[in-house]
Scaffold this motif. Sequence first.
Motif, mmCIF file in Angstrom:
data_model
loop_
_atom_site.group_PDB
_atom_site.id
_atom_site.type_symbol
_atom_site.label_atom_id
_atom_site.label_comp_id
_atom_site.label_asym_id
_atom_site.label_seq_id
_atom_site.Cartn_x
_atom_site.Cartn_y
_atom_site.Cartn_z
ATOM 1 N N LYS A 140 0.832 -1.203 0.000
ATOM 2 C CA LYS A 140 0.000 0.000 0.000
ATOM 3 C C LYS A 140 0.874 1.264 0.000
ATOM 4 O O LYS A 140 1.898 1.328 0.667
ATOM 5 C CB LYS A 140 -0.914 0.012 1.218
ATOM 6 C CG LYS A 140 -1.998 -1.046 1.193
ATOM 7 C CD LYS A 140 -3.006 -0.771 0.091
ATOM 8 C CE LYS A 140 -3.813 0.505 0.329
ATOM 9 N NZ LYS A 140 -4.769 0.774 -0.781
ATOM 10 N N ALA A 141 0.400 2.255 -0.726
ATOM 11 C CA ALA A 141 1.164 3.497 -0.875
ATOM 12 C C ALA A 141 1.437 4.158 0.471
ATOM 13 O O ALA A 141 2.540 4.660 0.708
ATOM 14 C CB ALA A 141 0.418 4.448 -1.803
ATOM 15 N N ASN A 142 0.436 4.150 1.356
ATOM 16 C CA ASN A 142 0.604 4.865 2.621
ATOM 17 C C ASN A 142 1.420 4.092 3.645
ATOM 18 O O ASN A 142 1.663 4.581 4.752
ATOM 19 C CB ASN A 142 -0.758 5.253 3.209
ATOM 20 C CG ASN A 142 -1.648 4.060 3.514
ATOM 21 O OD1 ASN A 142 -1.235 2.916 3.364
ATOM 22 N ND2 ASN A 142 -2.867 4.318 3.944
ATOM 23 N N GLU A 143 1.863 2.874 3.284
ATOM 24 C CA GLU A 143 2.719 2.087 4.172
ATOM 25 C C GLU A 143 4.184 2.159 3.774
ATOM 26 O O GLU A 143 5.044 1.565 4.433
ATOM 27 C CB GLU A 143 2.239 0.623 4.184
ATOM 28 C CG GLU A 143 0.840 0.462 4.771
ATOM 29 C CD GLU A 143 0.310 -0.960 4.659
ATOM 30 O OE1 GLU A 143 0.990 -1.792 4.010
ATOM 31 O OE2 GLU A 143 -0.766 -1.225 5.202
ATOM 32 N N ARG A 144 4.477 2.895 2.693
ATOM 33 C CA ARG A 144 5.866 3.054 2.253
ATOM 34 C C ARG A 144 6.638 3.956 3.223
ATOM 35 O O ARG A 144 6.063 4.679 4.031
ATOM 36 C CB ARG A 144 5.903 3.690 0.862
ATOM 37 C CG ARG A 144 5.254 2.871 -0.228
ATOM 38 C CD ARG A 144 5.200 3.626 -1.549
ATOM 39 N NE ARG A 144 4.345 4.795 -1.478
ATOM 40 C CZ ARG A 144 4.171 5.675 -2.455
ATOM 41 N NH1 ARG A 144 4.831 5.522 -3.601
ATOM 42 N NH2 ARG A 144 3.360 6.696 -2.303
ATOM 43 N N GLY A 145 7.954 3.908 3.104
ATOM 44 C CA GLY A 145 8.771 4.855 3.847
ATOM 45 C C GLY A 145 8.537 6.269 3.327
ATOM 46 O O GLY A 145 8.265 6.460 2.132
ATOM 47 N N HIS A 146 8.656 7.255 4.204
ATOM 48 C CA HIS A 146 8.363 8.635 3.811
ATOM 49 C C HIS A 146 9.395 9.586 4.395
ATOM 50 O O HIS A 146 9.793 9.455 5.555
ATOM 51 C CB HIS A 146 6.965 9.027 4.290
ATOM 52 C CG HIS A 146 6.535 10.385 3.862
ATOM 53 N ND1 HIS A 146 5.891 11.271 4.698
ATOM 54 C CD2 HIS A 146 6.671 11.029 2.664
ATOM 55 C CE1 HIS A 146 5.636 12.385 4.035
ATOM 56 N NE2 HIS A 146 6.099 12.267 2.808
ATOM 57 N N ALA A 147 9.841 10.519 3.563
ATOM 58 C CA ALA A 147 10.765 11.561 4.023
ATOM 59 C C ALA A 147 10.363 12.876 3.383
ATOM 60 O O ALA A 147 10.222 12.961 2.156
ATOM 61 C CB ALA A 147 12.204 11.214 3.650
ATOM 62 N N ASN A 148 10.155 13.881 4.214
ATOM 63 C CA ASN A 148 9.830 15.215 3.717
ATOM 64 C C ASN A 148 10.940 16.172 4.131
ATOM 65 O O ASN A 148 11.132 16.446 5.303
ATOM 66 C CB ASN A 148 8.479 15.692 4.262
ATOM 67 C CG ASN A 148 7.978 16.927 3.538
ATOM 68 O OD1 ASN A 148 8.764 17.774 3.129
ATOM 69 N ND2 ASN A 148 6.670 17.031 3.373
ATOM 70 N N HIS A 149 11.688 16.650 3.131
ATOM 71 C CA HIS A 149 12.818 17.534 3.382
ATOM 72 C C HIS A 149 12.480 18.998 3.076
ATOM 73 O O HIS A 149 13.382 19.824 2.973
ATOM 74 C CB HIS A 149 14.010 17.105 2.529
ATOM 75 C CG HIS A 149 14.440 15.683 2.769
ATOM 76 N ND1 HIS A 149 15.172 15.293 3.873
ATOM 77 C CD2 HIS A 149 14.214 14.557 2.048
ATOM 78 C CE1 HIS A 149 15.397 13.985 3.820
ATOM 79 N NE2 HIS A 149 14.827 13.516 2.724
#
Length: 233
Positions: free
Chosen positions: A6-15
Amino acid sequence: MIYLRKANERGHANHGWLDSWHTFSFANYYDQNFMGFSALRVINEDRVIAGEGFGTHPHKDMEILTYVLEGNIEHKDSMGNKENVPAGEFQIMSAGTGITHSEYNPNHQQGLHFYQIWIMPDTVGITPRYAQRRFDTTESKQLILSPDARNGSLKVFQDMTLWRWNLKKGELAEYQPEQGRNVWLQIVKGKITINDTIATTSDGVAISNEDIIRFVGDEDSEVLLFDLPAVTA
């Protein structure tokens, strides 16, 4: 076997300047269960704000595929290439013995949205190379990558193919992988159903040990299908 990532279970980084979603372990995101899939090592979905980008950085022995969805990329590399990659085009580089490159959003009013995909090559130490191409979007199924660059596709140094499907609502697609192959579906946009599995925009689907893959567009959809070896070289 069909597994939905699922897309919302991916790793996420907001720089700030970069908003990035990582299908597999990347940079500060680490999950031992998601280190890659067959020859796929990275699938990052990136958004870069207007006027920003990635400074010059190195790569080695990796096939690097970029697919621009919105905006355009200004690309520069140590091979002497200075190119513009607009929305709808694919770009591939073989890092081989080593390259440096930068990717920049030259538009000061519009954001940039793209996929960057790393594929482990089956041959190391090759001479670095660069190519980009726009593919006809009127066909429902298009060959994007292949090891022999057949039918106008871009060459990749790996025993794999990449297909792009543009499905109309209600359209059925079928794909029959050879025995022992793995398939990864990346939903660029829309909604599809594979057997009883529903996948939507930015979801990924890992498929193995299936004789035939059938998926239908529950709405107008764009899908990337990676046909991959069971094990990498």
